[in-house]
Design a protein around this motif. Structure first.
Motif, PDB file in Angstrom:
ATOM      1  N   HIS A  27       0.797  -1.226   0.000  1.00 20.62           N
ATOM      2  CA  HIS A  27       0.000   0.000   0.000  1.00 20.62           C
ATOM      3  C   HIS A  27       0.830   1.277   0.000  1.00 20.62           C
ATOM      4  CE1 HIS A  27      -3.685  -2.279   0.601  1.00 20.62           C
ATOM      5  NE2 HIS A  27      -3.099  -2.947   1.575  1.00 20.62           N
ATOM      6  N   GLY A  28       2.136   1.165   0.256  1.00 20.86           N
ATOM      7  CA  GLY A  28       2.937   2.372   0.353  1.00 20.86           C
ATOM      8  C   GLY A  28       2.857   2.963   1.751  1.00 20.86           C
ATOM      9  N   PRO A  29       3.241   4.232   1.914  1.00 19.72           N
ATOM     10  CA  PRO A  29       3.279   4.839   3.244  1.00 19.72           C
ATOM     11  C   PRO A  29       1.933   4.744   3.970  1.00 19.72           C
ATOM     12  CG  PRO A  29       4.402   6.246   1.668  1.00 19.72           C
ATOM     13  CD  PRO A  29       3.742   5.153   0.877  1.00 19.72           C
ATOM     14  N   LEU A  30       1.987   4.352   5.241  1.00 21.04           N
ATOM     15  CA  LEU A  30       0.788   4.221   6.066  1.00 21.04           C
ATOM     16  C   LEU A  30       1.050   4.851   7.427  1.00 21.04           C
ATOM     17  CD1 LEU A  30      -0.110   0.470   5.378  1.00 21.04           C
ATOM     18  CD2 LEU A  30      -1.289   2.464   4.439  1.00 21.04           C
ATOM     19  N   SER A  31      -0.012   5.307   8.042  1.00 10.54           N
ATOM     20  CA  SER A  31       0.093   5.839   9.395  1.00 10.54           C
ATOM     21  C   SER A  31       0.041   4.706  10.409  1.00 10.54           C
ATOM     22  CB  SER A  31      -1.045   6.824   9.671  1.00 10.54           C
ATOM     23  OG  SER A  31      -2.293   6.136   9.703  1.00 10.54           O
ATOM     24  N   ARG A  32       0.420   5.026  11.666  1.00 12.31           N
ATOM     25  CA  ARG A  32       0.330   4.034  12.733  1.00 12.31           C
ATOM     26  C   ARG A  32      -1.112   3.559  12.906  1.00 12.31           C
ATOM     27  NH1 ARG A  32       0.463   6.323  18.655  1.00 12.31           N
ATOM     28  NH2 ARG A  32      -1.477   7.104  17.737  1.00 12.31           N
ATOM     29  N   THR A  33      -2.045   4.486  12.828  1.00  6.74           N
ATOM     30  CA  THR A  33      -3.453   4.123  13.001  1.00  6.74           C
ATOM     31  C   THR A  33      -3.918   3.185  11.907  1.00  6.74           C
ATOM     32  OG1 THR A  33      -3.921   6.231  14.079  1.00  6.74           O
ATOM     33  CG2 THR A  33      -5.799   5.026  13.176  1.00  6.74           C
ATOM     34  N   ARG A  34      -3.523   3.490  10.677  1.00  7.53           N
ATOM     35  CA  ARG A  34      -3.932   2.654   9.549  1.00  7.53           C
ATOM     36  C   ARG A  34      -3.319   1.260   9.638  1.00  7.53           C
ATOM     37  NH1 ARG A  34      -7.905   1.275   6.410  1.00  7.53           N
ATOM     38  NH2 ARG A  34      -7.346   0.825   4.243  1.00  7.53           N
ATOM     39  N   ILE A  35      -2.056   1.177  10.032  1.00  6.63           N
ATOM     40  CA  ILE A  35      -1.416  -0.129  10.198  1.00  6.63           C
ATOM     41  C   ILE A  35      -2.127  -0.919  11.289  1.00  6.63           C
ATOM     42  CG2 ILE A  35       0.685  -1.273  11.012  1.00  6.63           C
ATOM     43  CD1 ILE A  35       2.267   0.890   9.541  1.00  6.63           C
ATOM     44  N   GLY A  36      -2.475  -0.239  12.391  1.00  6.24           N
ATOM     45  CA  GLY A  36      -3.202  -0.924  13.454  1.00  6.24           C
ATOM     46  C   GLY A  36      -4.543  -1.444  12.979  1.00  6.24           C
ATOM     47  N   HIS A  37      -5.242  -0.635  12.177  1.00  7.67           N
ATOM     48  CA  HIS A  37      -6.548  -1.062  11.655  1.00  7.67           C
ATOM     49  C   HIS A  37      -6.402  -2.268  10.729  1.00  7.67           C
ATOM     50  CE1 HIS A  37     -10.625  -0.804  10.057  1.00  7.67           C
ATOM     51  NE2 HIS A  37     -10.100  -0.804   8.836  1.00  7.67           N
ATOM     52  N   LEU A  38      -5.413  -2.248   9.852  1.00  7.13           N
ATOM     53  CA  LEU A  38      -5.259  -3.319   8.872  1.00  7.13           C
ATOM     54  C   LEU A  38      -4.742  -4.615   9.494  1.00  7.13           C
ATOM     55  CD1 LEU A  38      -3.735  -1.281   5.889  1.00  7.13           C
ATOM     56  CD2 LEU A  38      -6.031  -2.273   6.008  1.00  7.13           C
ATOM     57  N   THR A  39      -3.975  -4.497  10.579  1.00  8.26           N
ATOM     58  CA  THR A  39      -3.421  -5.697  11.216  1.00  8.26           C
ATOM     59  C   THR A  39      -4.251  -6.164  12.406  1.00  8.26           C
ATOM     60  OG1 THR A  39      -2.005  -4.340  12.634  1.00  8.26           O
ATOM     61  CG2 THR A  39      -1.057  -5.120  10.549  1.00  8.26           C
ATOM     62  N   GLY A  40      -5.154  -5.292  12.904  1.00  7.72           N
ATOM     63  CA  GLY A  40      -5.914  -5.631  14.099  1.00  7.72           C
ATOM     64  C   GLY A  40      -5.155  -5.387  15.392  1.00  7.72           C
ATOM     65  N   LEU A  41      -4.005  -4.687  15.318  1.00  7.81           N
ATOM     66  CA  LEU A  41      -3.211  -4.408  16.511  1.00  7.81           C
ATOM     67  C   LEU A  41      -3.704  -3.129  17.185  1.00  7.81           C
ATOM     68  CD1 LEU A  41       0.364  -5.127  15.079  1.00  7.81           C
ATOM     69  CD2 LEU A  41      -1.069  -6.668  16.458  1.00  7.81           C
ATOM     70  N   SER A  42      -3.506  -3.066  18.492  1.00  5.62           N
ATOM     71  CA  SER A  42      -3.842  -1.843  19.229  1.00  5.62           C
ATOM     72  C   SER A  42      -2.847  -0.748  18.861  1.00  5.62           C
ATOM     73  CB  SER A  42      -3.793  -2.100  20.725  1.00  5.62           C
ATOM     74  OG  SER A  42      -2.457  -2.379  21.128  1.00  5.62           O
ATOM     75  N   LYS A  43      -3.225   0.513  19.168  1.00 10.92           N
ATOM     76  CA  LYS A  43      -2.320   1.625  18.848  1.00 10.92           C
ATOM     77  C   LYS A  43      -0.978   1.496  19.572  1.00 10.92           C
ATOM     78  CE  LYS A  43      -5.748   5.107  17.534  1.00 10.92           C
ATOM     79  NZ  LYS A  43      -6.312   6.449  17.835  1.00 10.92           N
ATOM     80  N   PRO A  44      -0.969   1.142  20.862  1.00 11.77           N
ATOM     81  CA  PRO A  44       0.331   0.980  21.534  1.00 11.77           C
ATOM     82  C   PRO A  44       1.187  -0.117  20.903  1.00 11.77           C
ATOM     83  CG  PRO A  44      -1.416   1.208  23.156  1.00 11.77           C
ATOM     84  CD  PRO A  44      -2.089   1.051  21.828  1.00 11.77           C
TER      85      PRO A  44
END
Length: 409
Positions: A27-44
């Motif tokens: 997908h190219g550059p992603l934000s921390r929030t977007r990575i968390g959403h796509l992987t199902g990981l929490s923000k921390p």
């Protein structure tokens, strides 16, 4: 460090790292929030992951997503300089080398024309050295190199088979000499197989597990992908369909010595000028357009491409009959391949087939429908520029990413 076992925190971290890296690659550059959403990981957890990957040099901060409502978010991307790979496309006319970074971006190329009596090792080192220098790197910066050639290196003997037309590449010690001359791991693959890798990863075969790629340039060949994997055969000769006996041509015996077979003689580029003349097609004017030394194709391919390009541009009369005859010749051998493999699609590639465009594709599909028991879709290749070279780079990148994306060690 002890090996990770299923369910341990180190293994789960490595799995999350790999998932995030693959998302950034896709997908190219992603934000921390977007990575968390796509992987199902929490923000921390996503923040810890990105910090870890940034610390080991696999991820870099690339700016912010300014322009959206609310505060700007930091964006992260794969570090392209984390690894480099090389690829080479070898033909009887030249050796073309390229260097790509970890994202797959080609950062430099260099071409060495074939000269009479040239040694394969010298050609490879000169071409690769030129590409590396143009990229501002050294050869030791490359993690892996993949070399594409006609034919295949026999896994039992190490000798190149099915490619007697490739000068300077038949020494029984060639692979040992190349290994001694190059400081990185080197892999070798058939050129048509690499064109299929390019189509599978970048082009018309994306999302398809079973397909055949039919190729016609200096030689007529095929690549066979079954269950998502290349089928190479015991000696690497799977897909050498030019050797197929076919109706319409006498049996060719001792085919490897002749470096030809019935299908090659029926549908190969060398016979197209004669076929065109028999059907009353005037040869195109190629005065002043001879292939220069080091050009990717020899004169036989250039002549066939010129004939097919003009016929496809005005498919009527003698030129339509020429395209029809060529489609029949191609379908004669392809029908046997389809009958055995029953592929989902057939990708049409190589300079000669590509030159025929949609008129040739449609005629070939109609002919194949009458000759084969199943009806795969025939689709034009989408990787039109340097498909073998792109396949070599993609093959090298796949193995290299497996190594550098593994953070479990």
């Amino acid at each position: 460090m002890p090996a990770a076992t299923p369910g341990t925190p180190s293994l789960l971290r490595a799995m999350n790292d790999r998932a995030a890296l693959e998302l950034l690659l896709t997908h190219g550059p992603l934000s921390r929030t977007r990575i968390g959403h796509l992987t199902g990981l929490s923000k921390p957890t996503a923040s810890q992951l990105l910090a870890r990957l940034e610390a080991v040099g696999l991820v870099v901060a690339t700016g912010t997503d300014g322009g959206r409502p609310g505060p700007s978010a930091q964006l992260y991307a794969i570090n392209p300089r984390a690894a480099y790979v090389g690829g080479l496309d070898v033909t009887p006319e030249r050796v073309l080398a390229a260097v790509a970074d970890l994202t797959g971006t080609v950062v430099a190329t260099h071409e060495v024309p074939y000269t009479e009596g040239a040694e394969a090792v010298d050609q490879v080192t000169e071409a690769l050295g030129g590409a590396v220098k143009a990229a501002g790197l050294t050869r030791t910066d490359l993690r892996r190199v993949v070399i594409g050639t006609p034919g295949a290196f026999d896994p039992q003997t190490g000798r190149l088979r099915y490619a007697s037309h490739l000068p300077g590449w038949h020494s029984p010690t060639l692979l040992e000499e190349l290994a001694a001359a190059l400081p990185m791991p080197v892999e070798y693959e058939n050129d048509v197989n690499l064109a299929a890798v390019a189509e599978q990863r970048l082009g018309a075969a994306r999302g398809h597990e079973d397909f055949v790629l039919l190729w016609n340039e200096e030689g007529l060949g095929a690549a066979l992908v079954l269950g998502g994997r290349l089928h190479r055969g015991w000696t690497g000769g799977a897909g050498e369909v030019g050797f197929l006996p076919v109706p319409g041509r006498p049996l060719v015996r001792e085919v490897t010595r002749a470096n030809s077979g019935g299908y090659q003689e029926l549908a190969g580029v060398e016979g197209l000028p004669r076929l065109a003349a028999e059907l009353g097609v005037e040869p195109p004017d190629t005065s002043g357009g001879a292939e220069a030394p080091g050009a990717p194709h020899g004169p036989e391919v250039a002549a066939a491409v010129a004939l097919l390009t003009r016929a496809a541009a005005a498919p009527e009369g003698a030129q339509l009959r020429f395209l029809q005859s060529y489609a029949t010749a191609l379908a004669t051998g392809l029908a046997s391949v389809v009958a055995v493999l029953d592929p989902e699609i057939v990708v049409l590639s190589g300079a000669a087939i590509s030159a025929g465009g949609e008129p040739l594709r449609a005629l070939l599909e109609a002919e194949l429908a009458e000759l084969a028991p199943s009806r795969p879709r025939l689709v034009p290749g989408e990787v039109r520029e340097r498909p073998v070279l792109h396949g070599a780079l993609e093959s090298a990148l796949a193995a290299t990413r497996d190594e550098v994306f593994d953070t479990s060690g």
